[in-house]
Write a protein that holds these residues in place. Structure first.
Motif, PDB file in Angstrom:
ATOM      1  N   ASP A  79       0.853  -1.180   0.000  1.00  0.00           N
ATOM      2  CA  ASP A  79       0.000   0.000   0.000  1.00  0.00           C
ATOM      3  C   ASP A  79       0.897   1.242   0.000  1.00  0.00           C
ATOM      4  OD1 ASP A  79       0.990   0.120   2.606  1.00  0.00           O
ATOM      5  OD2 ASP A  79      -0.849  -0.652   3.496  1.00  0.00           O
ATOM      6  N   ILE A  80       0.291   2.420  -0.003  1.00  0.00           N
ATOM      7  CA  ILE A  80       1.071   3.657  -0.081  1.00  0.00           C
ATOM      8  C   ILE A  80       2.052   3.772   1.076  1.00  0.00           C
ATOM      9  CG2 ILE A  80       0.954   6.186   0.001  1.00  0.00           C
ATOM     10  CD1 ILE A  80      -1.663   6.003  -1.552  1.00  0.00           C
ATOM     11  N   ASP A  81       1.574   3.502   2.281  1.00  0.00           N
ATOM     12  CA  ASP A  81       2.430   3.632   3.464  1.00  0.00           C
ATOM     13  C   ASP A  81       3.646   2.709   3.374  1.00  0.00           C
ATOM     14  OD1 ASP A  81       2.883   4.638   6.252  1.00  0.00           O
ATOM     15  OD2 ASP A  81       2.684   2.503   6.700  1.00  0.00           O
ATOM     16  N   THR A  82       3.433   1.482   2.933  1.00  0.00           N
ATOM     17  CA  THR A  82       4.532   0.517   2.820  1.00  0.00           C
ATOM     18  C   THR A  82       5.535   0.942   1.761  1.00  0.00           C
ATOM     19  OG1 THR A  82       3.062  -1.291   3.481  1.00  0.00           O
ATOM     20  CG2 THR A  82       5.115  -1.888   2.378  1.00  0.00           C
ATOM     21  N   LEU A  83       5.030   1.400   0.623  1.00  0.00           N
ATOM     22  CA  LEU A  83       5.918   1.820  -0.465  1.00  0.00           C
ATOM     23  C   LEU A  83       6.777   3.016  -0.063  1.00  0.00           C
ATOM     24  CD1 LEU A  83       4.313  -0.203  -2.140  1.00  0.00           C
ATOM     25  CD2 LEU A  83       4.171   1.505  -3.960  1.00  0.00           C
ATOM     26  N   VAL A  84       6.237   3.847   0.819  1.00  0.00           N
ATOM     27  CA  VAL A  84       6.976   5.030   1.273  1.00  0.00           C
ATOM     28  C   VAL A  84       7.923   4.686   2.421  1.00  0.00           C
ATOM     29  CG1 VAL A  84       6.785   7.313   2.340  1.00  0.00           C
ATOM     30  CG2 VAL A  84       5.205   6.650   0.506  1.00  0.00           C
ATOM     31  N   THR A  85       7.378   4.083   3.484  1.00  0.00           N
ATOM     32  CA  THR A  85       8.174   3.866   4.696  1.00  0.00           C
ATOM     33  C   THR A  85       9.144   2.701   4.598  1.00  0.00           C
ATOM     34  OG1 THR A  85       6.435   2.486   5.682  1.00  0.00           O
ATOM     35  CG2 THR A  85       6.375   4.854   6.160  1.00  0.00           C
ATOM     36  N   LEU A  86       8.790   1.677   3.827  1.00  0.00           N
ATOM     37  CA  LEU A  86       9.657   0.501   3.720  1.00  0.00           C
ATOM     38  C   LEU A  86      10.604   0.605   2.527  1.00  0.00           C
ATOM     39  CD1 LEU A  86      10.197  -2.179   5.156  1.00  0.00           C
ATOM     40  CD2 LEU A  86       8.532  -3.269   3.629  1.00  0.00           C
ATOM     41  N   PHE A  87      10.058   1.039   1.384  1.00  0.00           N
ATOM     42  CA  PHE A  87      10.852   1.037   0.155  1.00  0.00           C
ATOM     43  C   PHE A  87      11.333   2.422  -0.280  1.00  0.00           C
ATOM     44  CE2 PHE A  87       8.065  -2.696  -0.009  1.00  0.00           C
ATOM     45  CZ  PHE A  87       9.033  -3.688  -0.046  1.00  0.00           C
ATOM     46  N   GLY A  88      10.893   3.453   0.410  1.00  0.00           N
ATOM     47  CA  GLY A  88      11.451   4.780   0.173  1.00  0.00           C
ATOM     48  C   GLY A  88      10.951   5.515  -1.052  1.00  0.00           C
ATOM     49  N   PHE A  89       9.818   5.064  -1.639  1.00  0.00           N
ATOM     50  CA  PHE A  89       9.285   5.769  -2.794  1.00  0.00           C
ATOM     51  C   PHE A  89       8.667   7.106  -2.388  1.00  0.00           C
ATOM     52  CE2 PHE A  89       9.255   1.524  -4.774  1.00  0.00           C
ATOM     53  CZ  PHE A  89       9.741   1.843  -6.036  1.00  0.00           C
ATOM     54  N   ASN A  90       8.745   8.070  -3.278  1.00  0.00           N
ATOM     55  CA  ASN A  90       8.008   9.317  -3.138  1.00  0.00           C
ATOM     56  C   ASN A  90       6.512   8.982  -3.054  1.00  0.00           C
ATOM     57  OD1 ASN A  90       6.314  11.299  -4.922  1.00  0.00           O
ATOM     58  ND2 ASN A  90       7.991  12.540  -4.142  1.00  0.00           N
ATOM     59  N   VAL A 271      18.144  -0.669  -8.840  1.00  0.00           N
ATOM     60  CA  VAL A 271      17.427  -0.727  -7.566  1.00  0.00           C
ATOM     61  C   VAL A 271      17.244   0.637  -6.908  1.00  0.00           C
ATOM     62  CG1 VAL A 271      18.126  -3.098  -7.087  1.00  0.00           C
ATOM     63  CG2 VAL A 271      19.585  -1.212  -6.340  1.00  0.00           C
ATOM     64  N   ASP A 272      17.989   1.653  -7.372  1.00  0.00           N
ATOM     65  CA  ASP A 272      17.871   2.969  -6.756  1.00  0.00           C
ATOM     66  C   ASP A 272      16.792   3.841  -7.404  1.00  0.00           C
ATOM     67  OD1 ASP A 272      19.208   3.228  -9.120  1.00  0.00           O
ATOM     68  OD2 ASP A 272      20.779   4.541  -8.361  1.00  0.00           O
ATOM     69  N   LEU A 273      15.976   3.273  -8.281  1.00  0.00           N
ATOM     70  CA  LEU A 273      14.900   4.049  -8.908  1.00  0.00           C
ATOM     71  C   LEU A 273      13.864   4.499  -7.879  1.00  0.00           C
ATOM     72  CD1 LEU A 273      14.396   2.022 -12.211  1.00  0.00           C
ATOM     73  CD2 LEU A 273      15.269   4.359 -12.001  1.00  0.00           C
ATOM     74  N   ASN A 274      13.776   3.781  -6.765  1.00  0.00           N
ATOM     75  CA  ASN A 274      12.874   4.218  -5.700  1.00  0.00           C
ATOM     76  C   ASN A 274      13.340   5.538  -5.082  1.00  0.00           C
ATOM     77  OD1 ASN A 274      15.153   2.930  -4.713  1.00  0.00           O
ATOM     78  ND2 ASN A 274      14.095   1.913  -3.025  1.00  0.00           N
ATOM     79  N   ILE A 275      14.641   5.804  -5.180  1.00  0.00           N
ATOM     80  CA  ILE A 275      15.207   7.048  -4.652  1.00  0.00           C
ATOM     81  C   ILE A 275      15.160   8.157  -5.700  1.00  0.00           C
ATOM     82  CG2 ILE A 275      17.280   8.147  -3.695  1.00  0.00           C
ATOM     83  CD1 ILE A 275      18.188   5.335  -2.795  1.00  0.00           C
ATOM     84  N   ARG A 276      15.517   7.799  -6.932  1.00  0.00           N
ATOM     85  CA  ARG A 276      15.697   8.805  -7.985  1.00  0.00           C
ATOM     86  C   ARG A 276      14.409   9.218  -8.699  1.00  0.00           C
ATOM     87  NH1 ARG A 276      18.610   7.199 -12.145  1.00  0.00           N
ATOM     88  NH2 ARG A 276      18.902   5.004 -11.679  1.00  0.00           N
ATOM     89  N   THR A 277      13.334   8.423  -8.549  1.00  0.00           N
ATOM     90  CA  THR A 277      12.086   8.748  -9.241  1.00  0.00           C
ATOM     91  C   THR A 277      11.200   9.637  -8.376  1.00  0.00           C
ATOM     92  OG1 THR A 277      12.166   6.594 -10.347  1.00  0.00           O
ATOM     93  CG2 THR A 277      10.095   7.810 -10.457  1.00  0.00           C
ATOM     94  N   THR A 278      10.978  10.851  -8.832  1.00  0.00           N
ATOM     95  CA  THR A 278      10.104  11.795  -8.131  1.00  0.00           C
ATOM     96  C   THR A 278       9.027  12.265  -9.086  1.00  0.00           C
ATOM     97  OG1 THR A 278      11.409  13.735  -8.786  1.00  0.00           O
ATOM     98  CG2 THR A 278      12.071  12.597  -6.750  1.00  0.00           C
ATOM     99  N   GLU A 279       8.045  12.959  -8.558  1.00  0.00           N
ATOM    100  CA  GLU A 279       6.986  13.469  -9.420  1.00  0.00           C
ATOM    101  C   GLU A 279       7.561  14.450 -10.448  1.00  0.00           C
ATOM    102  OE1 GLU A 279       2.386  15.037  -8.953  1.00  0.00           O
ATOM    103  OE2 GLU A 279       3.809  15.421  -7.335  1.00  0.00           O
ATOM    104  N   ASN A 280       8.536  15.248 -10.022  1.00  0.00           N
ATOM    105  CA  ASN A 280       9.160  16.217 -10.912  1.00  0.00           C
ATOM    106  C   ASN A 280       9.949  15.527 -12.026  1.00  0.00           C
ATOM    107  OD1 ASN A 280      10.024  18.905 -11.735  1.00  0.00           O
ATOM    108  ND2 ASN A 280      12.013  18.391 -10.873  1.00  0.00           N
ATOM    109  N   SER A 281      10.730  14.519 -11.660  1.00  0.00           N
ATOM    110  CA  SER A 281      11.518  13.804 -12.674  1.00  0.00           C
ATOM    111  C   SER A 281      10.602  13.074 -13.648  1.00  0.00           C
ATOM    112  CB  SER A 281      12.487  12.818 -12.015  1.00  0.00           C
ATOM    113  OG  SER A 281      11.807  11.714 -11.435  1.00  0.00           O
ATOM    114  N   LEU A 282       9.494  12.538 -13.149  1.00  0.00           N
ATOM    115  CA  LEU A 282       8.540  11.849 -14.012  1.00  0.00           C
ATOM    116  C   LEU A 282       7.888  12.816 -15.000  1.00  0.00           C
ATOM    117  CD1 LEU A 282       6.934   9.325 -14.831  1.00  0.00           C
ATOM    118  CD2 LEU A 282       5.306   9.887 -13.011  1.00  0.00           C
TER     119      LEU A 282
END
Length: 377
Positions: A79-90, A271-282
């Motif tokens: 879910d959103i919380d897991t993707l953010v807190t566990l995997f570090g996605f924006n 594997v670092d796409l979770n760090i480098r992908t932001t709404e702005n970069s997208l």
């Protein structure tokens, strides 16, 4: 303790500076006095730390092998919380991920991607490569790819670039999904094809091999350094590819647009796409895709085709872009089902709503998307 401190600093550097993790990690491991087994263990650990960077960050980047092992064994709901807190996605990217893929498929991106190679048909066949490497590399399990008739897949990673056959141009390292893109191209011998985002030439080389040099390929990219790599590989592989400084207008039978994108379909590798992908970069990528499509349409002749491809599963870069192109160029282009290029008898699982779509759930492939447009005016 010194090694733990070094790892912590390394992870902080990757996270805060958003630099390419693969290069930093490889450089770090190379400097360590380790045997091959220890290097593999450390490499897997560091890549897992990046995958779970949300949690690692919450621990001030102080993490142990046991903690990572525990995280990998735990069940979770994507879910959103897991993707953010566990995997570090924006957070915004997390929302887009959840509307773009089946939540059950998300866990598949946490596994290491297999090593897949594509036989260069201008020099050999995958059957010949299989016979050679199944004997020489006995400790690896080798199998034919299910969908691509050119692919071989290793069950474990080897440094394929050190193999003699690679150095002589007998094969290229290429994911199976990427190999199948060639089959999307509705071309015949004598046709003119433009690879408008050629990069270092993976698709151009694949096209030359697939069509046995019977089509005329122009390769273009704004990155001239990558084109130099393509030039060298083309010579090595006997591929007839013309590096063009400027694509011709209203000329090509097919324009292959392997669009710059978020790359999230290759998250298992990058594997670092979770760090480098932001709404702005997208958003920047989406704008760039639209500009390149404009140029692709200009390059295609009347009745010609544009094959739009991304290595992303985000609907923003795929289905939504298709809708945008069709709306902007109403009466100038029409969407053609990929089933006209891909035989549904063999590729039915990869054809979804007239589009080409893959995922790790299908023969361990990366997530690719493909759509075919025909220029009507």
């Amino acid at each position: 303790m010194e090694k733990i401190k070094q790892i912590s600093l390394l992870l902080k550097k990757i996270y805060h500076e958003k630099i390419l993790a693969r290069k930093v990690i490889d450089d770090f491991i190379r400097k360590q006095n380790l045997n091959s087994k220890e290097r593999r263990k450390l490499s897997d650990f560091l890549y897992d730390c990046i995958r779970y960077i949300g949690y690692v960050r919450s621990q001030n980047f102080q993490i142990t092998f046991d903690e990572i092992s525990r995280l990998k064994s735990e069940e979770f709901t994507p879910d959103i919380d897991t993707l953010v807190t566990l995997f570090g996605f924006n957070e915004e990217i997390a929302k887009k991920i959840l509307v773009s893929i089946n939540p059950k498929d998300f866990k598949l991106f946490l596994r290491r991607a297999p090593l897949t190679i594509r036989a260069n048909m201008l020099k050999t066949t995958r059957e010949k490569l299989y016979l050679e490497y199944s004997k020489k590399l006995k400790k690896y399990e080798l199998k034919f790819t299910e969908y691509s008739p050119y692919g071989l897949q290793f069950d474990n990673h080897i440094n394929a670039k050190t193999l003699n056959k690679f150095k002589k141009g007998y094969f290229e390292i290429q994911d199976e999904a990427s190999q199948i893109i060639t089959f999307l191209v509705p071309a015949k011998p004598g046709n003119n094809i433009l690879d408008i985002c050629a990069g270092s030439g993976g698709k151009s080389l694949s096209l030359a091999s697939h069509f046995y040099n019977s089509v005329n390929i122009d390769a273009y990219d704004i990155d001239k350094k990558k084109l130099e790599i393509l030039k060298k590989r083309a010579k090595l592989t006997d591929a007839k590819i013309n590096i063009t400084k400027k694509p011709k207008s209203f000329y090509y039978d097919v324009v292959l647009m392997d669009a710059p994108c978020s790359g999230l379909g290759t998250w298992r590798r990058d594997v670092d796409l979770n760090i480098r992908t932001t709404e702005n970069s997208l958003n920047k990528k989406i704008e760039l895709q639209r500009k390149i499509f404009d140029n692709s349409l200009k390059a295609a002749k009347k009745g010609g085709y544009i094959v739009y491809v991304t290595c992303s599963f985000l609907v923003d870069e795929n289905e939504m872009q298709v809708d945008y192109f069709l709306k902007k160029y109403k009466n100038k282009i029409e969407l053609i089902s990929v089933s006209e290029s891909l035989d549904p008898k063999y590729y039915s699982k990869l054809i979804v709503n007239n589009f080409f779509k893959t995922s790790p759930a299908q023969n361990d492939m990366d997530s690719f998307f493909g759509a075919i447009f025909k220029k009507t005016i």
